[in-house]
Design an enzyme around this catalytic site. Structure first.
Site, mmCIF file in Angstrom:
data_model
loop_
_atom_site.group_PDB
_atom_site.id
_atom_site.type_symbol
_atom_site.label_atom_id
_atom_site.label_comp_id
_atom_site.label_asym_id
_atom_site.label_seq_id
_atom_site.Cartn_x
_atom_site.Cartn_y
_atom_site.Cartn_z
ATOM 1 N N GLY A 1 0.833 -1.191 0.000
ATOM 2 C CA GLY A 1 0.000 0.000 0.000
ATOM 3 C C GLY A 1 0.868 1.241 0.000
ATOM 4 O O GLY A 1 1.999 1.230 -0.486
ATOM 5 N N CYS A 2 0.358 2.297 0.559
ATOM 6 C CA CYS A 2 1.083 3.562 0.611
ATOM 7 C C CYS A 2 2.437 3.374 1.293
ATOM 8 O O CYS A 2 2.514 2.882 2.418
ATOM 9 C CB CYS A 2 0.252 4.599 1.370
ATOM 10 N N PHE A 3 3.508 3.762 0.616
ATOM 11 C CA PHE A 3 4.831 3.543 1.195
ATOM 12 C C PHE A 3 5.073 4.357 2.452
ATOM 13 O O PHE A 3 5.910 3.998 3.273
ATOM 14 C CB PHE A 3 5.961 3.702 0.184
ATOM 15 N N TRP A 4 4.338 5.443 2.646
ATOM 16 C CA TRP A 4 4.501 6.225 3.872
ATOM 17 C C TRP A 4 4.303 5.356 5.104
ATOM 18 O O TRP A 4 4.969 5.540 6.118
ATOM 19 C CB TRP A 4 3.492 7.356 3.937
ATOM 20 N N CYS A 5 3.353 4.436 5.022
ATOM 21 C CA CYS A 5 2.986 3.616 6.179
ATOM 22 C C CYS A 5 3.869 2.390 6.347
ATOM 23 O O CYS A 5 3.740 1.673 7.340
ATOM 24 C CB CYS A 5 1.527 3.178 6.059
#
Length: 169
Positions: free
Chosen positions: A9-13
């Site tokens: 998913g979102c790489f930020w997380c």
């Protein structure tokens, strides 16, 4: 040193859970698995490049094993959702374990089979296990996002954290 690449998913997380582990030298956000050389965030978000958002982890295998990283990866994702992760939808957010050699592939496949057999999830484990392709670093503003933007990170990761608490705690 070894390298691991995970898309969840979102790489930020995906950065913080790995950065907090002993033996991790770096965790960088980027793009992999597509057909455009060095894509931008905007290109990847257009869903036309074939890339996934991913993290590249450089680690010391004498301090943390690849197997440990795979187990940590599972606990950051919904492995039953092949079409994105949480509120992030589309191929660019699909869950993938990218292996860099045959040993990593075997570890990932065995771990996936173990998770499926565990009965933790009612649905099949659909996370892909694929050979690593070129990894392109994301723009600087994506690197260390959770540290630079703690309030926005907390908002963007809230649904993920709720799922993780319900299924992995």
């Amino acid at each position: 040193m070894e390298r691991a690449i995970f898309a969840g998913g979102c790489f930020w997380c995906m950065v913080q859970p790995f950065e907090e582990q002993a033996g991790i030298l770096s965790v960088r956000s980027g793009y992999t698995g597509g057909h455009v050389h060095n894509p931008s965030y905007e290109q990847v978000c257009s869903k036309t490049t074939g890339h996934t958002e991913a993290v590249e982890i450089i680690f010391d295998p004498s301090l943390i094993s690849y197997s440990d990283l795979v187990e940590l990866y599972w606990a950051q994702t919904d492995p039953t959702d092949a079409f994105g992760q949480f509120e992030d939808r589309g191929d660019n957010y699909r869950p993938v374990i990218y292996y860099t050699d045959e040993r990593q592939r075997e570890i990932a496949e065995r771990s996936k089979q173990t998770l499926q057999a565990s009965g933790r999830f009612d649905q099949p484990i659909v996370t892909s296990i694929e050979p690593a392709e070129p990894f392109y670093l994301a723009e600087d503003y994506h690197q260390g996002f959770y540290q630079k933007n703690p309030e926005r990170y907390a908002q963007s990761s809230a649904i993920r954290h709720q799922f993780l608490e319900e299924h992995w705690q």
